[in-house]
Scaffold this active site. Sequence first.
Site, PDB file in Angstrom:
ATOM      1  N   LYS A 251      20.938 -13.164  23.616  1.00  0.00           N
ATOM      2  CA  LYS A 251      21.012 -12.339  22.422  1.00  0.00           C
ATOM      3  C   LYS A 251      20.232 -11.059  22.621  1.00  0.00           C
ATOM      4  O   LYS A 251      20.602 -10.006  22.167  1.00  0.00           O
ATOM      5  CB  LYS A 251      20.413 -13.096  21.243  1.00  0.00           C
ATOM      6  CG  LYS A 251      21.284 -14.233  20.785  1.00  0.00           C
ATOM      7  CD  LYS A 251      20.597 -15.015  19.701  1.00  0.00           C
ATOM      8  CE  LYS A 251      21.427 -16.248  19.365  1.00  0.00           C
ATOM      9  NZ  LYS A 251      20.660 -17.258  18.670  1.00  0.00           N
TER      10      LYS A 251
HETATM   11  N1  GLU Z   1      19.606 -24.043  17.209  1.00  0.00           N
HETATM   12  C1  GLU Z   1      19.981 -24.328  18.566  1.00  0.00           C
HETATM   13  C2  GLU Z   1      20.467 -23.066  19.239  1.00  0.00           C
HETATM   14  O1  GLU Z   1      20.832 -22.125  18.621  1.00  0.00           O
HETATM   15  C3  GLU Z   1      21.095 -25.342  18.661  1.00  0.00           C
HETATM   16  C4  GLU Z   1      20.629 -26.669  18.265  1.00  0.00           C
HETATM   17  C5  GLU Z   1      21.639 -27.760  18.438  1.00  0.00           C
HETATM   18  O2  GLU Z   1      22.845 -27.511  18.403  1.00  0.00           O
HETATM   19  O3  GLU Z   1      21.184 -28.896  18.579  1.00  0.00           O
HETATM   20  O4  GLU Z   1      20.463 -22.993  20.425  1.00  0.00           O
END
Ligand code: GLU
Length: 318
Positions: A251
């Site tokens: 990002k």
């Molecule tokens: N929040 C995590 C991310 O954006 C993904 C978590 C998950 O899918 O377990 O990488």
Amino acid sequence: MGETVGRFAPTPSGRMHLGNLFSCLIAWLSVRSQGGRIILRQEDLDPQRTSPAFAAQVEEDLAFLGLDWDEGGTKGGPAGPYRQSRRGDFYESCLNRLAAMGLTYPCFCSRAELHAASAPHTADGDPIYPGTCRNLSPQEIEKKAQARPPAVRLKASGKILFTDRHYGPQAQDLATECGDFILRRWDGVFAYQLAVVADDGAMGVTEVVRGRDLLSSAPRQLYLYRLLALPEPVFRHVPLVLARDGRRLSKREQDVSLDRLKKRYRAQDIIGRLAWLAGQLDRPEPVAAKELIPVFRWEKVPKEDIFLPERLFESTQP
Ligand code: GLU
């Protein structure tokens, strides 16, 4: 078999890029093709790295692409709040349950100390915790706590076996391949591993679809599911989309971020290209996300990571 409940679990630390979208598209198609429900949960645990503005942007981007959800986000629902930054009390109660089992301990080691020690590393490249603070006496804890607040670690042991529905059988020995892991950082921020399990459990998630970079986290998460006596979801990891030089998309570097793509392409142009990368179309032709629901097949999703083809997003003008 009950209803399939899936989720989008973005970390709102920037604009989404093609790699995030690739996982979101497959997660969405998997749930929709089973007639299930999908939840949007913002994983904004870390106030330093995430922002409400990015969270709002994620919702806008998903909606723009036609990836709708049934619960969560600004839509709300019975299992809310759907922002992890608002769920601290709940994580605290889960942490207390683990503490009551005698499985947690305060850890005073700094990141720098751990990285400096020549301990073995996990598959992700993190040092395996050598157990320095595992058996501190109450006196030692009291003394150390005067210098700095501790993190909380979970004692991890046992061999976790499970089958990823896309990558097949997996095994991890927690003591030797992972080590005791953090549940709450020294600054009070709860760890992803605890929050994701507590939330997926509380929200009734039955299917976790996400990038293969998190496959090595699944054993830690299953360990937590078992300790907290929560029903375990099915895991289906998906390949990563890589830049042409093999780097992970990020990002921060604005790699093919949706911000740029939205200026030049329609939703169906982006979805069509992603669906082609996901093995669901023979050619990268425009298609609406919902048109893919009846044709979606997990068997066609590749297992190898995907190098973003040169000019995939330059060959057609909007
Ligand atoms: N929040 C995590 C991310 O954006 C993904 C978590 C998950 O899918 O377990 O990488």
